[in-house]
Design a protein around this motif. Structure first.
Motif, PDB file in Angstrom:
ATOM      1  N   ALA A  39       0.814  -1.215   0.000  1.00 17.71           N
ATOM      2  CA  ALA A  39       0.000   0.000   0.000  1.00 17.71           C
ATOM      3  C   ALA A  39       0.849   1.267   0.000  1.00 17.71           C
ATOM      4  CB  ALA A  39      -0.952   0.000   1.195  1.00 17.71           C
ATOM      5  N   ALA A  40       1.879   1.306   0.818  1.00 19.18           N
ATOM      6  CA  ALA A  40       2.705   2.521   0.895  1.00 19.18           C
ATOM      7  C   ALA A  40       3.421   2.782  -0.426  1.00 19.18           C
ATOM      8  CB  ALA A  40       3.714   2.382   2.039  1.00 19.18           C
ATOM      9  N   GLU A  63      -3.446   4.867   3.590  1.00 20.40           N
ATOM     10  CA  GLU A  63      -2.722   3.601   3.526  1.00 20.40           C
ATOM     11  C   GLU A  63      -3.525   2.433   4.098  1.00 20.40           C
ATOM     12  OE1 GLU A  63       1.570   1.681   4.959  1.00 20.40           O
ATOM     13  OE2 GLU A  63       1.331   3.871   4.828  1.00 20.40           O
ATOM     14  N   SER A 107      -4.610  -0.880   1.969  1.00 23.95           N
ATOM     15  CA  SER A 107      -4.259  -2.228   2.427  1.00 23.95           C
ATOM     16  C   SER A 107      -5.482  -3.136   2.426  1.00 23.95           C
ATOM     17  CB  SER A 107      -3.657  -2.167   3.835  1.00 23.95           C
ATOM     18  OG  SER A 107      -2.440  -1.452   3.840  1.00 23.95           O
TER      19      SER A 107
END
Length: 375
Positions: A157-158, A181, A185
């Motif tokens: 995600a990041a 984030e 996720s």
């Protein structure tokens, strides 16, 4: 609201939008819990009974390539027995006040109906553009160099968000958003999605009946753009069409060998400036725009205020002014901020007064706003 209110919220959602499946119910609960903790889920009560609800999603939104926080309004629901009593207006006034208190300078929503949101300062600004393309036409797109692509999941995600920042900054994008984030996720856990990540791009797509549905495809380089669209097109032996959310000037539309007729649908979204000074400061502008303008903004929730707008070097500032210049409702200023031309705003009554700043305002706020995500 608190976690104890979620059963009542789901009951309202069912009455407004239809029931959720058990799996979607679980995902929804996981998605909304952070917003409860941040005070971003509001309810209107008649005694102890929940009459209406609305959620403020925490987004990043780009304007001319510069990111800023944005309050995405979602899940606005009013109980059938409470409709027509002003409850919807009351919950939306609370939403605007809460978003402003949380420090958001801009807000957006996808309307089920226009009048209630327009009465509170929201105005039509952009769209989610969904184009239907023959899958076979994408198969012919080939990268001119090697591109490393891998599958991605919740742990990416990041990195995905980092890619979005680079892509939208380079493209000077206006309108697209990124989830936070935690939400990314959660979305990247979906087992029915095909998720691929490159160094400077990614794609999220899935089967929809006998077609492919591309939720999001972004890339910063020509080779990655071609590689990701070719990847989607590799399903052409089975899929007849690809339905994709794209920018109105997405490169894929110029990569197609044949392009004579396109089926495009638009899901319109509305936009509102909550804090004039902060919104102007946080936005990006064309580097060549060096100008100033006097504007007076009439906001039913914040009152009437005059501002001097100054633009230079890709940045802008708004400072309080005594003189009245161009007069705009907050709806009109929100539309101007999103790139709607001054000529259009004057013709539909959202802007009046001094015309000497029109050209400067059009140059500074020029944009083609779009979103890839629905919410």
């Amino acid at each position: 609201m608190t976690p104890e209110d979620l059963d009542d919220v789901l009951d309202l959602r069912k009455r407004a939008f239809g029931p959720l499946s058990s799996s979607d119910n679980d995902t929804w609960r996981r998605a909304v819990l952070p917003s409860l903790g941040e005070g971003r889920y509001l309810g209107a009560f008649d005694g102890s009974r929940l009459a209406a609800a609305a959620r403020l999603r925490r987004f990043t939104q780009w304007w001319h390539g510069r990111p800023q926080p944005m309050a995405g309004v979602a899940g606005v629901t009013v109980g059938p027995e409470d409709r027509g009593r002003g409850v919807g207006t009351r919950i939306m006034r609370a939403v605007v006040e809460r978003a402003t208190a949380l420090g958001d300078a801009v807000s957006a929503l996808y309307p089920a109906t226009t009048p209630i949101y327009r009465s509170l300062g929201y105005e039509h600004a952009g769209a989610q553009y969904n184009v239907t393309l023959p899958a076979e036409s994408l198969r012919g797109i080939r990268p001119s160099g090697p591109v490393k692509i891998r599958r991605m999941g919740p742990g990416d995600a990041a990195e995905l968000i980092s890619v979005l920042h680079r892509v939208h900054a380079a493209a000077r994008s206006s309108g697209p958003v990124s989830w936070d984030e935690d939400t990314w996720s959660l979305w990247l856990e979906n087992k029915d999605d095909f998720l691929y990540l490159a160094e400077d791009g990614f794609v999220v797509y899935r089967w929809r009946g006998g077609d492919m549905r591309v939720e999001s495809l972004v890339a910063a380089s020509p080779d990655t753009t071609k590689a990701l669209w070719s990847l989607v097109g590799s399903a052409s032996s089975i899929a007849r069409n690809v339905v994709a959310s794209v920018a109105p000037d997405d490169p894929v539309l110029w990569l197609l060998r044949e392009r004579s007729h396109e089926e495009v649908t638009q899901a319109r979204w509305m936009f509102r400036v909550l804090d004039v000074a902060a919104a102007v400061e946080r936005r990006g502008y064309p580097a060549h725009a060096a100008c100033d303008a006097l504007v007076t903004v009439e906001d039913p929730l914040a009152g009437r205020r005059s501002w001097r707008l100054e633009f230079a070097g890709g940045s802008g500032a708004a400072t309080p002014a005594e003189e009245a210049g161009v007069v705009l409702s907050v709806n009109g200023f929100s539309a101007l901020y999103a790139g709607i031309p001054t000529g259009t705003l004057r013709m539909c009554g959202l802007m009046s007064g001094d015309e000497r700043y029109d050209e400067a305002l059009d140059m500074a706020f020029a944009a083609k706003p779009y979103m890839l995500d629905d919410f």
